[in-house]
Design a protein around this motif. Structure first.
Motif, PDB file in Angstrom:
ATOM      1  N   PHE A  47       0.844  -1.202   0.000  1.00 50.73           N
ATOM      2  CA  PHE A  47       0.000   0.000   0.000  1.00 50.73           C
ATOM      3  C   PHE A  47       0.881   1.254   0.000  1.00 50.73           C
ATOM      4  CE2 PHE A  47      -2.204   3.285   2.589  1.00 50.73           C
ATOM      5  CZ  PHE A  47      -3.258   3.565   1.731  1.00 50.73           C
ATOM      6  N   LEU A  48       1.909   1.267   0.827  1.00 48.89           N
ATOM      7  CA  LEU A  48       2.798   2.438   0.892  1.00 48.89           C
ATOM      8  C   LEU A  48       3.574   2.608  -0.408  1.00 48.89           C
ATOM      9  CD1 LEU A  48       4.138   2.078   4.544  1.00 48.89           C
ATOM     10  CD2 LEU A  48       2.307   3.570   3.707  1.00 48.89           C
ATOM     11  N   ARG A  49       4.116   1.504  -0.924  1.00 44.41           N
ATOM     12  CA  ARG A  49       4.900   1.560  -2.167  1.00 44.41           C
ATOM     13  C   ARG A  49       4.031   2.069  -3.316  1.00 44.41           C
ATOM     14  NH1 ARG A  49       6.592  -3.413  -1.983  1.00 44.41           N
ATOM     15  NH2 ARG A  49       8.496  -3.054  -0.812  1.00 44.41           N
ATOM     16  N   GLU A  50       2.823   1.509  -3.446  1.00 46.83           N
ATOM     17  CA  GLU A  50       1.913   1.912  -4.537  1.00 46.83           C
ATOM     18  C   GLU A  50       1.441   3.352  -4.360  1.00 46.83           C
ATOM     19  OE1 GLU A  50      -1.071  -1.150  -4.339  1.00 46.83           O
ATOM     20  OE2 GLU A  50       0.437  -2.691  -4.783  1.00 46.83           O
ATOM     21  N   SER A  51       1.176   3.762  -3.121  1.00 48.43           N
ATOM     22  CA  SER A  51       0.720   5.135  -2.866  1.00 48.43           C
ATOM     23  C   SER A  51       1.798   6.138  -3.252  1.00 48.43           C
ATOM     24  CB  SER A  51       0.334   5.304  -1.394  1.00 48.43           C
ATOM     25  OG  SER A  51      -0.766   4.475  -1.073  1.00 48.43           O
ATOM     26  N   ILE A  52       3.056   5.811  -2.946  1.00 45.80           N
ATOM     27  CA  ILE A  52       4.172   6.685  -3.340  1.00 45.80           C
ATOM     28  C   ILE A  52       4.269   6.732  -4.862  1.00 45.80           C
ATOM     29  CG2 ILE A  52       6.687   6.943  -3.361  1.00 45.80           C
ATOM     30  CD1 ILE A  52       6.658   5.836  -0.440  1.00 45.80           C
ATOM     31  N   ALA A  53       4.199   5.565  -5.508  1.00 47.03           N
ATOM     32  CA  ALA A  53       4.317   5.498  -6.970  1.00 47.03           C
ATOM     33  C   ALA A  53       3.232   6.326  -7.653  1.00 47.03           C
ATOM     34  CB  ALA A  53       4.250   4.041  -7.438  1.00 47.03           C
ATOM     35  N   ARG A  54       2.036   6.389  -7.061  1.00 42.83           N
ATOM     36  CA  ARG A  54       0.929   7.154  -7.654  1.00 42.83           C
ATOM     37  C   ARG A  54       0.894   8.609  -7.201  1.00 42.83           C
ATOM     38  NH1 ARG A  54      -2.195   2.148  -6.782  1.00 42.83           N
ATOM     39  NH2 ARG A  54      -2.866   2.998  -4.782  1.00 42.83           N
ATOM     40  N   GLY A  55       1.860   9.012  -6.367  1.00 43.64           N
ATOM     41  CA  GLY A  55       1.892  10.399  -5.890  1.00 43.64           C
ATOM     42  C   GLY A  55       0.799  10.698  -4.881  1.00 43.64           C
ATOM     43  N   GLU A  56       0.335   9.662  -4.162  1.00 46.04           N
ATOM     44  CA  GLU A  56      -0.776   9.817  -3.228  1.00 46.04           C
ATOM     45  C   GLU A  56      -0.350   9.809  -1.763  1.00 46.04           C
ATOM     46  OE1 GLU A  56      -3.990   7.603  -6.208  1.00 46.04           O
ATOM     47  OE2 GLU A  56      -3.195   6.490  -4.490  1.00 46.04           O
ATOM     48  N   LEU A  57       0.923   9.559  -1.502  1.00 45.82           N
ATOM     49  CA  LEU A  57       1.408   9.563  -0.121  1.00 45.82           C
ATOM     50  C   LEU A  57       2.103  10.888   0.139  1.00 45.82           C
ATOM     51  CD1 LEU A  57       2.817   6.750   1.982  1.00 45.82           C
ATOM     52  CD2 LEU A  57       4.005   8.942   1.987  1.00 45.82           C
ATOM     53  N   PHE A  58       1.641  11.575   1.164  1.00 45.78           N
ATOM     54  CA  PHE A  58       2.182  12.892   1.488  1.00 45.78           C
ATOM     55  C   PHE A  58       2.941  12.829   2.796  1.00 45.78           C
ATOM     56  CE2 PHE A  58      -1.102  13.486  -1.542  1.00 45.78           C
ATOM     57  CZ  PHE A  58      -0.626  14.503  -2.356  1.00 45.78           C
ATOM     58  N   LEU A  59       4.129  13.403   2.761  1.00 44.81           N
ATOM     59  CA  LEU A  59       5.034  13.389   3.898  1.00 44.81           C
ATOM     60  C   LEU A  59       5.189  14.806   4.418  1.00 44.81           C
ATOM     61  CD1 LEU A  59       7.017  11.554   5.453  1.00 44.81           C
ATOM     62  CD2 LEU A  59       8.685  11.976   3.650  1.00 44.81           C
ATOM     63  N   GLY A  60       4.926  14.968   5.705  1.00 43.68           N
ATOM     64  CA  GLY A  60       5.113  16.268   6.331  1.00 43.68           C
ATOM     65  C   GLY A  60       6.437  16.266   7.073  1.00 43.68           C
ATOM     66  N   ARG A  61       7.257  17.259   6.798  1.00 42.43           N
ATOM     67  CA  ARG A  61       8.562  17.356   7.461  1.00 42.43           C
ATOM     68  C   ARG A  61       8.596  18.596   8.342  1.00 42.43           C
ATOM     69  NH1 ARG A  61      12.804  14.573   4.520  1.00 42.43           N
ATOM     70  NH2 ARG A  61      11.980  13.644   2.641  1.00 42.43           N
ATOM     71  N   LEU A  62       9.133  18.411   9.525  1.00 38.87           N
ATOM     72  CA  LEU A  62       9.319  19.518  10.447  1.00 38.87           C
ATOM     73  C   LEU A  62      10.815  19.744  10.537  1.00 38.87           C
ATOM     74  CD1 LEU A  62       7.828  21.461  12.315  1.00 38.87           C
ATOM     75  CD2 LEU A  62       8.104  19.795  14.155  1.00 38.87           C
ATOM     76  N   ASP A  63      11.255  20.919  10.103  1.00 45.42           N
ATOM     77  CA  ASP A  63      12.687  21.218  10.040  1.00 45.42           C
ATOM     78  C   ASP A  63      13.450  20.116   9.309  1.00 45.42           C
ATOM     79  OD1 ASP A  63      12.239  23.578  11.475  1.00 45.42           O
ATOM     80  OD2 ASP A  63      12.379  22.512  13.386  1.00 45.42           O
ATOM     81  N   GLY A  64      12.847  19.591   8.230  1.00 49.12           N
ATOM     82  CA  GLY A  64      13.508  18.596   7.390  1.00 49.12           C
ATOM     83  C   GLY A  64      13.309  17.150   7.805  1.00 49.12           C
ATOM     84  N   ALA A  65      12.888  16.896   9.044  1.00 50.24           N
ATOM     85  CA  ALA A  65      12.714  15.511   9.516  1.00 50.24           C
ATOM     86  C   ALA A  65      11.260  15.071   9.374  1.00 50.24           C
ATOM     87  CB  ALA A  65      13.148  15.408  10.972  1.00 50.24           C
ATOM     88  N   PRO A  66      11.021  13.805   8.959  1.00 51.74           N
ATOM     89  CA  PRO A  66       9.645  13.329   8.820  1.00 51.74           C
ATOM     90  C   PRO A  66       8.889  13.464  10.142  1.00 51.74           C
ATOM     91  CG  PRO A  66      11.216  11.663   8.066  1.00 51.74           C
ATOM     92  CD  PRO A  66      12.001  12.760   8.694  1.00 51.74           C
ATOM     93  N   ALA A  67       7.704  14.082  10.089  1.00 46.38           N
ATOM     94  CA  ALA A  67       6.928  14.296  11.312  1.00 46.38           C
ATOM     95  C   ALA A  67       5.470  13.864  11.153  1.00 46.38           C
ATOM     96  CB  ALA A  67       6.990  15.766  11.713  1.00 46.38           C
ATOM     97  N   GLY A  68       4.985  13.750   9.907  1.00 52.94           N
ATOM     98  CA  GLY A  68       3.604  13.357   9.670  1.00 52.94           C
ATOM     99  C   GLY A  68       3.434  12.764   8.283  1.00 52.94           C
ATOM    100  N   VAL A  69       2.407  11.942   8.134  1.00 50.18           N
ATOM    101  CA  VAL A  69       2.136  11.278   6.854  1.00 50.18           C
ATOM    102  C   VAL A  69       0.635  11.127   6.644  1.00 50.18           C
ATOM    103  CG1 VAL A  69       4.233   9.888   6.580  1.00 50.18           C
ATOM    104  CG2 VAL A  69       2.398   9.075   8.053  1.00 50.18           C
ATOM    105  N   MET A  70       0.247  10.975   5.389  1.00 48.78           N
ATOM    106  CA  MET A  70      -1.137  10.641   5.048  1.00 48.78           C
ATOM    107  C   MET A  70      -1.165  10.173   3.604  1.00 48.78           C
ATOM    108  SD  MET A  70      -2.952  14.368   4.576  1.00 48.78           S
ATOM    109  CE  MET A  70      -2.142  15.652   3.584  1.00 48.78           C
ATOM    110  N   VAL A  71      -2.204   9.422   3.270  1.00 50.87           N
ATOM    111  CA  VAL A  71      -2.439   8.987   1.904  1.00 50.87           C
ATOM    112  C   VAL A  71      -3.784   9.554   1.478  1.00 50.87           C
ATOM    113  CG1 VAL A  71      -2.864   6.999   0.400  1.00 50.87           C
ATOM    114  CG2 VAL A  71      -1.047   6.888   2.131  1.00 50.87           C
ATOM    115  N   LEU A  72      -3.821  10.128   0.288  1.00 48.91           N
ATOM    116  CA  LEU A  72      -5.047  10.681  -0.291  1.00 48.91           C
ATOM    117  C   LEU A  72      -5.324   9.956  -1.597  1.00 48.91           C
ATOM    118  CD1 LEU A  72      -4.285  14.506   0.120  1.00 48.91           C
ATOM    119  CD2 LEU A  72      -5.537  13.021   1.703  1.00 48.91           C
ATOM    120  N   ASN A  73      -6.474   9.269  -1.676  1.00 50.71           N
ATOM    121  CA  ASN A  73      -6.833   8.606  -2.922  1.00 50.71           C
ATOM    122  C   ASN A  73      -8.356   8.550  -3.047  1.00 50.71           C
ATOM    123  OD1 ASN A  73      -7.776   6.328  -1.461  1.00 50.71           O
ATOM    124  ND2 ASN A  73      -5.791   5.320  -1.587  1.00 50.71           N
ATOM    125  N   HIS A  74      -8.841   7.729  -3.960  1.00 47.67           N
ATOM    126  CA  HIS A  74     -10.287   7.649  -4.199  1.00 47.67           C
ATOM    127  C   HIS A  74     -10.850   6.294  -3.769  1.00 47.67           C
ATOM    128  CE1 HIS A  74      -9.883  11.347  -6.455  1.00 47.67           C
ATOM    129  NE2 HIS A  74      -8.927  10.794  -7.157  1.00 47.67           N
TER     130      HIS A  74
END
Length: 176
Positions: A47-74
């Motif tokens: 799910f994570l690999r496919e979401s990244i490949a489709r541009g649907e996984l969003f990574l939030g970085r705080l001062d450059g370090a990963p701090a939050g994530v979400m997937v947006l799809n249909h």
């Protein structure tokens, strides 16, 4: 709190995203309101690999370090078809939020709210008609967050997911 930036993850960030979810799942396991996720069961590696490949996984970085994530799809679970939504729209006109999480050590700083704001912005940019999601019945902080962000509670359904089995989920919708 420094600069929080949300962007679509790219293929080369897969290992970092997987590690982030592993740490998030471990860190939330004994929280007062755990999300109910099980490591590598939800979200799965595929799910994570496919979401990244489709541009649907969003990574939030705080001062450059990963701090939050979400997937947006249909994609929604079968139960969504049984809900009396405010908007009658085909799947491609509705964005569904999945696997939204903030690193345990970064919680309480409004980052989840910023992720949801970004999801709303992305959905509006794509001319979506609504944003939808489901929340584990026991996850009170998430329920409060979505209500505060303008989402309307629609119903509670027993839904089946690999990580939680069949249990109560609250379904929410934001009309755009």
């Amino acid at each position: 709190c420094g600069m929080f930036e949300v962007k679509a993850a790219v293929r080369g960030e897969y290992a970092m995203v997987l590690d982030f979810y592993d740490r998030l799942t471990d860190g939330m396991e004994h929280a007062e309101f755990p999300p109910g996720w099980k490591k590598r069961v939800y979200p799965t590696e595929d799910f994570l690999r496919e979401s990244i490949a489709r541009g649907e996984l969003f990574l939030g970085r705080l001062d450059g370090a990963p701090a939050g994530v979400m997937v947006l799809n249909h994609i929604s679970t079968d139960g969504y078809a049984r809900v009396a939504w405010n908007v009658d729209a085909p799947a491609e006109a509705v964005t569904v939020i999945h696997a939204l999480g903030v690193a345990p050590e970064r919680q309480g700083r409004g980052l989840a709210k910023q992720l949801v704001r970004q999801a709303i912005h992305i959905a509006r940019t794509k001319r979506q008609r609504a944003l939808r999601l489901d929340v584990l019945g026991t996850n009170l902080p998430a329920q409060k967050l979505y209500t505060a962000m303008g989402f309307q509670y629609r119903t509670t359904l027993k839904l089946f997911y690999e990580d939680t089995g069949t249990t109560d989920y609250l379904l929410y919708e934001l009309v755009l």
